[in-house]
Design a protein around this motif. Structure first.
Motif, mmCIF file in Angstrom:
data_model
loop_
_atom_site.group_PDB
_atom_site.id
_atom_site.type_symbol
_atom_site.label_atom_id
_atom_site.label_comp_id
_atom_site.label_asym_id
_atom_site.label_seq_id
_atom_site.Cartn_x
_atom_site.Cartn_y
_atom_site.Cartn_z
ATOM 1 N N LYS A 25 -2.872 -1.058 9.234
ATOM 2 C CA LYS A 25 -3.224 0.290 8.777
ATOM 3 C C LYS A 25 -2.206 1.371 9.123
ATOM 4 N N ARG A 63 0.529 14.945 2.918
ATOM 5 C CA ARG A 63 -0.767 14.269 3.031
ATOM 6 C C ARG A 63 -0.592 13.115 4.014
ATOM 7 N N ASN A 71 1.124 3.085 -3.329
ATOM 8 C CA ASN A 71 -0.074 3.690 -3.921
ATOM 9 C C ASN A 71 -0.138 5.197 -3.770
ATOM 10 N N LYS A 72 0.852 5.768 -3.058
ATOM 11 C CA LYS A 72 0.902 7.222 -2.871
ATOM 12 C C LYS A 72 -0.317 7.769 -2.131
ATOM 13 N N GLN A 73 -0.919 6.906 -1.324
ATOM 14 C CA GLN A 73 -1.995 7.376 -0.469
ATOM 15 C C GLN A 73 -1.388 8.153 0.698
ATOM 16 N N PRO A 74 -2.190 8.959 1.418
ATOM 17 C CA PRO A 74 -1.639 9.691 2.573
ATOM 18 C C PRO A 74 -0.888 8.763 3.519
ATOM 19 N N ARG A 122 0.249 6.969 6.697
ATOM 20 C CA ARG A 122 -0.539 6.602 7.876
ATOM 21 C C ARG A 122 0.367 6.570 9.115
ATOM 22 N N ALA A 130 0.827 -1.215 0.000
ATOM 23 C CA ALA A 130 0.000 0.000 0.000
ATOM 24 C C ALA A 130 0.861 1.264 0.000
#
Length: 395
Positions: free
Chosen positions: A288, A241, A207-210, A212, A204
């Motif tokens: 997460k 982010r 994926n360049k998501q914020p 965590r 994950a």
């Protein structure tokens, strides 16, 4: 041959509830493991508490159902000869000021004594500085700590061994022979993150998501709880982010919530409150969380470090003596000078831009956790006690 009898005098109390006794779950699980691994009877000598019980994390048991004998001291009573008469070896808490006489007592009775120590003088003085604002009161408390430390050192001169929770105590009391270094944890072998589980989470990161982020622990000054929300402001100004999940409760909680609202951090910071350690916190850390933020201002050997690493989550934060001691042993995180929030913010920004470094240290973290799981830690501690009975002494 008579089986060796172990008597444990912990610093944690027990609560009375009618005919039953209520124990802190972490302590109870540890004692149960002692009874399974120790080759003789196990007893506890414990003070009772009348403070409110937590809503969870408590084990209720009747004396008949417990695999160990529990002697509950009366109010203001301290452990004496009558409580350790049948012991072969006593394990006492050197952090408890009312147990510093135990080594001399054991010496008189021909009983072996091993102390457990967590805090070093520096940490005790740091806590007073953070919690006490009146100079006269602070001076009086520091004098009290100094006098108790003299008693502690004298007790160590009489004891037969020392079990040190964390690198700071292991280093501080290096002149005491027969020391054992261990890291406190509640994470069992089966709960440590698996390779497939870890790789799924690390995927994950691509994926360049914020990013965590997380923190768990008491929301108090010595744990740097108030610095967490200040860090969030700095990260937001750097246009990072991120999502910061804060688990726990404490006296800074309401102040932190007001700070979040006042600084419009509702989209970035979530106060998750107190959650069950095994059922919720561990699974969420494993699934997460990319980075754990530990802004502990002092060198408390918190179990948070090992428990976080066991989830394959690397740590970024203040390099106090406890965290620094772990970093000296394993490449599992990033430490900066305590109270340098700007350095932490820039470090997290750099890691967000180079997430492969996070993945590498995540794997290192899981590997270190596997060497220090709950069962292995207790087996090592019991081996140390048994070797002490047999007259074997570590350097």
């Amino acid at each position: 041959m008579q089986k060796p009898a172990l008597t444990i005098i912990p610093s944690v109390p027990v609560w009375k509830k009618g005919e039953a006794l209520c124990f802190d779950r972490k302590f109870y699980d540890g004692i149960v493991l002692y009874t399974q691994l120790w080759p003789g009877p196990v007893s506890c000598v414990m003070a009772s508490s009348d403070s409110p019980l937590e809503s969870f994390g408590v084990v209720e048991a009747t004396p008949a159902s417990m695999p160990f004998n529990c002697i509950v001291l009366k109010k203001n009573e301290i452990a004496g000869k009558e409580h350790i008469r049948s012991a072969t070896i006593v394990m006492a808490s050197a952090d408890a000021f009312d147990q510093l006489h135990i080594a001399a007592l054991c010496r008189q009775m021909g009983v072996k004594c091993v102390y457990v120590i967590e805090y070093i003088p520096e940490t005790r003085y740091q806590i007073v500085a953070l919690d006490t604002h009146n100079p006269a009161v602070r001076l009086r408390q520091n004098l009290y700590l100094w006098l108790n430390e003299r008693k502690r050192v004298k007790a160590f001169e009489l004891c037969d061994g020392l079990q040190c929770n964390g690198a700071p105590a292991f280093s501080e009391y290096r002149e005491i022979p027969n020391r054992l270094l261990y890291f406190d944890t509640r994470v069992s072998k089966e709960q440590i993150i698996g390779d497939d589980e870890l790789e799924t989470r690390l995927a994950a990161l691509k994926n360049k998501q914020p990013l965590r982020l997380a923190f768990s622990g008491r929301l108090i000054a010595m744990k740097g709880a108030d610095h967490l929300v200040q860090l969030a402001v700095k990260l937001k100004k750097l246009n990072l982010r991120f999502l910061l999940s804060i688990y726990g409760t404490g006296d800074r909680e309401e102040e932190m919530k007001r700070f979040i609202e006042r600084n419009d951090l509702g989209g970035e910071v979530v106060m998750r409150g107190a959650v069950d350690f095994h059922r919720q916190l561990l699974p969420e850390l494993k699934e997460k969380v990319d980075l754990f933020v530990a802004l502990h201002r002092q060198s408390d050997p918190s179990c948070t470090y090992l428990e976080t690493l066991s989830c394959g989550v690397p740590i970024v934060g203040y390099r106090n003596r406890a965290f620094g001691g772990i970093l000296d042993l394993a490449d599992v995180g990033w430490g900066v000078k305590p109270d340098d929030l700007d350095a932490v913010a820039w470090m997290i920004l750099r890691l967000d831009l180079g997430r492969g470094e996070i993945a590498g240290k995540s794997r290192n973290a899981a590997g270190f956790g596997r060497k220090h799981d709950f069962e292995t830690t207790y087996k090592n501690r019991i081996s140390h006690l048994l070797s002490t009975i047999n007259g074997e002494r570590r350097p």
